[in-house]
Design a protein around this motif. Structure first.
Motif, PDB file in Angstrom:
ATOM      1  N   ARG A  57      -9.496   2.847  -0.797  1.00  0.00           N
ATOM      2  CA  ARG A  57      -9.589   1.459  -1.237  1.00  0.00           C
ATOM      3  C   ARG A  57      -8.332   0.667  -0.888  1.00  0.00           C
ATOM      4  NH1 ARG A  57      -9.150  -0.941  -5.978  1.00  0.00           N
ATOM      5  NH2 ARG A  57      -8.437   0.919  -7.046  1.00  0.00           N
ATOM      6  N   HIS A  58      -7.196   1.366  -0.905  1.00  0.00           N
ATOM      7  CA  HIS A  58      -5.921   0.698  -0.622  1.00  0.00           C
ATOM      8  C   HIS A  58      -5.460   0.903   0.828  1.00  0.00           C
ATOM      9  CE1 HIS A  58      -5.224  -0.654  -4.689  1.00  0.00           C
ATOM     10  NE2 HIS A  58      -5.535   0.540  -5.143  1.00  0.00           N
ATOM     11  N   HIS A  59      -6.378   1.361   1.672  1.00  0.00           N
ATOM     12  CA  HIS A  59      -6.138   1.462   3.116  1.00  0.00           C
ATOM     13  C   HIS A  59      -4.954   2.377   3.448  1.00  0.00           C
ATOM     14  CE1 HIS A  59      -9.014  -1.795   3.363  1.00  0.00           C
ATOM     15  NE2 HIS A  59      -8.263  -2.515   2.561  1.00  0.00           N
ATOM     16  N   SER A 108       0.830  -1.207   0.000  1.00  0.00           N
ATOM     17  CA  SER A 108       0.000   0.000   0.000  1.00  0.00           C
ATOM     18  C   SER A 108       0.865   1.257   0.000  1.00  0.00           C
ATOM     19  CB  SER A 108      -0.932   0.008   1.216  1.00  0.00           C
ATOM     20  OG  SER A 108      -1.881  -1.024   1.124  1.00  0.00           O
ATOM     21  N   VAL A 135       1.711   2.105  -3.379  1.00  0.00           N
ATOM     22  CA  VAL A 135       0.588   2.776  -4.040  1.00  0.00           C
ATOM     23  C   VAL A 135       0.641   4.270  -3.747  1.00  0.00           C
ATOM     24  CG1 VAL A 135      -1.918   2.990  -4.143  1.00  0.00           C
ATOM     25  CG2 VAL A 135      -0.866   0.721  -4.007  1.00  0.00           C
ATOM     26  N   SER A 157      -6.484  -4.906  -6.328  1.00  0.00           N
ATOM     27  CA  SER A 157      -5.917  -4.628  -5.012  1.00  0.00           C
ATOM     28  C   SER A 157      -4.525  -5.238  -4.932  1.00  0.00           C
ATOM     29  CB  SER A 157      -6.804  -5.236  -3.920  1.00  0.00           C
ATOM     30  OG  SER A 157      -6.711  -6.650  -3.950  1.00  0.00           O
ATOM     31  N   VAL A 158      -3.857  -5.031  -3.795  1.00  0.00           N
ATOM     32  CA  VAL A 158      -2.504  -5.551  -3.628  1.00  0.00           C
ATOM     33  C   VAL A 158      -2.484  -7.075  -3.521  1.00  0.00           C
ATOM     34  CG1 VAL A 158      -1.619  -3.431  -2.594  1.00  0.00           C
ATOM     35  CG2 VAL A 158      -2.555  -5.230  -1.120  1.00  0.00           C
ATOM     36  N   ALA A 179      -9.172   6.131  -4.294  1.00  0.00           N
ATOM     37  CA  ALA A 179      -8.140   5.100  -4.453  1.00  0.00           C
ATOM     38  C   ALA A 179      -7.397   4.865  -3.147  1.00  0.00           C
ATOM     39  CB  ALA A 179      -7.170   5.505  -5.554  1.00  0.00           C
TER      40      ALA A 179
END
Length: 351
Positions: free
Chosen positions: A294-296, A165, A168, A213-214, A291
Motif C-alpha cells: 500500500r505504501h509502495h 515511504s 514507513v 497514506s503519506v 502495508a
C-alpha cells in the motif's frame, strides 16, 4: 511496600503539527532550554533554510550555520564552529543527514540538541545514534537523544513521497527487531526491556494498521510518533535492539554490496518482511506485506533491482555486520543454497 521507579531518558518535548517551526522560540523558552534564544540553528541545503527563516521569527538572537551534512568530518567541523559562542543549545533543521550531523556535533560539545525534522525517512529524528559516512563507510555513532523533537507537517508534506515511504519501512522494521530481541532472550538469555519493547512495537503497530497514506496528515503524525517512539525506545533500553534486528543486518549487508539500490528504510523494510517469513509468523507477514504494498515499498529482491542470488549472498553475510547479535538469521543459520530456496518461496508467496 516501597515503590521503585526508574528515570527514563526521553525528549523534554515532542511537537508534531503544522506550523510548529514558527513557535520554536516559545517552546525553547517554555521548556527552559533557551530563555533568550541564544542557539545555533544548523541547516543543510534545501528546505532547511526556509524552515530556519521561519524559526528566526521567534529566535531573533539565533546564529544560522549551513553545513555539508552526513559525514564524520563535517560533524567534527561543526563541533569546532559551536565553540565560537556560548550557545544554550543547537537546533538541527532538515532531513536525516542534517539531524545526525548536528546530533553528533552537539554531543561532542556537550550541548543539548533540538531535532526539527522536515522529513520522516527514519527514526534518527529522536534516536541516541548518528549514522555518518567515514572513509567510504556508514558508521553508527553513539550520541545524546535530542532534548526536543519538532515535526512540522507543513514541511514534511513537501518531502518526496519515497522518503516518507522509507520512514514507513523503518517504522515497520521494529516489529522484526522486537521479535528478534525476544528470540534472543529465549535462546541465549539476552536481557529484554519490556518498556522499550512496548514503545517500539506499539509505534510500529500504529503505522501497520493505520488506513491512511503519506498524503494524509493524520497518517504522517502517526508515522512521526512511531519514529519518535522507536528512537526513544533505544535510549530507554540503552541499546539499539528495540529497533535493530535481522532487518538491519540484512540492510547493512545490502548497503555494503549494492549501495545504490534502495534507501535505508526500503532495505530494512524488505529485510523485516523476509525475516518475518523465516520466523513463520503468517499473520504478521500478511499484514506487513499488505502495508508495504500500500505504501509502495519494495517487498522482493527484484523490486529493488536485485536477483535472488544477490539477495541470498547478502542475507548469508548479514550476521557478520553485527557480530554477537542473535536474530532469526543466526538461529536458523542457513547457507546460501538454503537461502536461495527460501527466498524463491518467499517471492512466490508474494507474487
Amino acid at each position: 511496600m516501597p515503590l521503585l521507579a526508574r528515570t527514563v531518558t526521553a525528549p523534554l518535548a515532542v511537537e508534531v503539527h503544522a506550523g510548529a517551526v514558527r513557535h520554536l522560540g516559545e517552546l525553547l523558552a517554555d521548556r527552559r532550554i533557551s530563555a533568550g534564544g541564544e542557539v545555533a540553528v544548523v541547516v543543510g541545503p534545501g528546505i532547511g533554510k526556509e524552515a530556519a527563516e521561519q524559526a528566526r521569527e521567534s529566535l531573533a538572537r539565533a546564529e544560522v550555520l549551513t553545513i555539508d551534512a552526513g559525514t564524520h568530518g563535517g560533524a567534527l567541523e561543526l563541533a569546532t564552529k559551536l565553540r565560537s559562542r556560548n550557545f544554550d543549545a543547537v537546533v538541527g533543521i532538515g532531513g536525516g543527514r542534517v539531524i545526525d550531523t548536528v546530533k553528533y556535533a552537539a554531543f561532542r560539545q556537550g550541548l543539548p540538541m533540538v531535532s526539527v525534522a522536515t522529513s520522516l525517512a527514519n527514526d534518527g529524528i529522536a534516536s541516541p545514534t548518528a549514522s555518518l559516512d567515514r572513509d567510504g563507510h556508514s558508521i553508527s555513532y553513539g550520541a545524546q537523544i535530542p532534548i526536543a523533537v519538532i515535526v512540522d507537517l507543513d514541511f514534511v508534506r513537501r518531502a518526496p513521497a519515497r522518503q516518507l515511504s522509507s520512514g514507513v519501512g523503518d517504522a515497520l522494521s521494529n516489529l522484526c527487531a522486537t521479535a528478534d530481541w525476544q528470540l534472543s532472550h529465549t535462546e541465549t538469555g539476552e536481557p529484554i526491556d519490556g518498556l522499550a519493547i512496548a514503545m517500539s512495537r506499539g509505534g510500529a503497530e500504529s503505522v501497520l494498521r493505520h488506513p491512511g497514506s503519506v498524503g494524509d496528515d493524520t497518517f504522517l503524525a502517526t508515522l512521526a510518533n512511531a519514529l519518535v517512539l522507536g528512537g526513544t525506545a533505544m535510549a530507554v533500553a540503552g541499546t539499539s535492539l528495540p529497533a535493530s534486528g535481522a532487518c538491519h543486518e540484512i540492510a547493512h549487508a545490502i548497503q555494503e554490496r549494492h549501495p545504490t539500490v534502495a534507501t535505508h528504510g526500503e532495505q530494512v523494510g524488505m529485510g523485516a518482511l523476509f525475516a518475518t517469513y523465516l520466523r513463520g509468523d503468517e499473520q504478521l507477514f500478511r499484514e506487513m506485506a499488505h502495508a508495504m504494498k500500500r505504501h509502495h515499498l519494495p517487498r522482493i529482491p527484484s523490486d529493488m533491482g536485485l536477483t535472488v542470488d544477490q539477495f541470498a549472498v547478502a542475507v548469508a553475510y548479514a550476521p557478520k555486520t553485527r557480530p554477537g547479535r542473535y536474530t532469526i538469521l543466526e538461529h536458523l543459520s542457513l547457507d546460501v543454497s538454503d537461502l536461495r530456496d527460501r527466498i524463491t518461496e518467499f517471492c512466490d508467496e508474494l507474487s
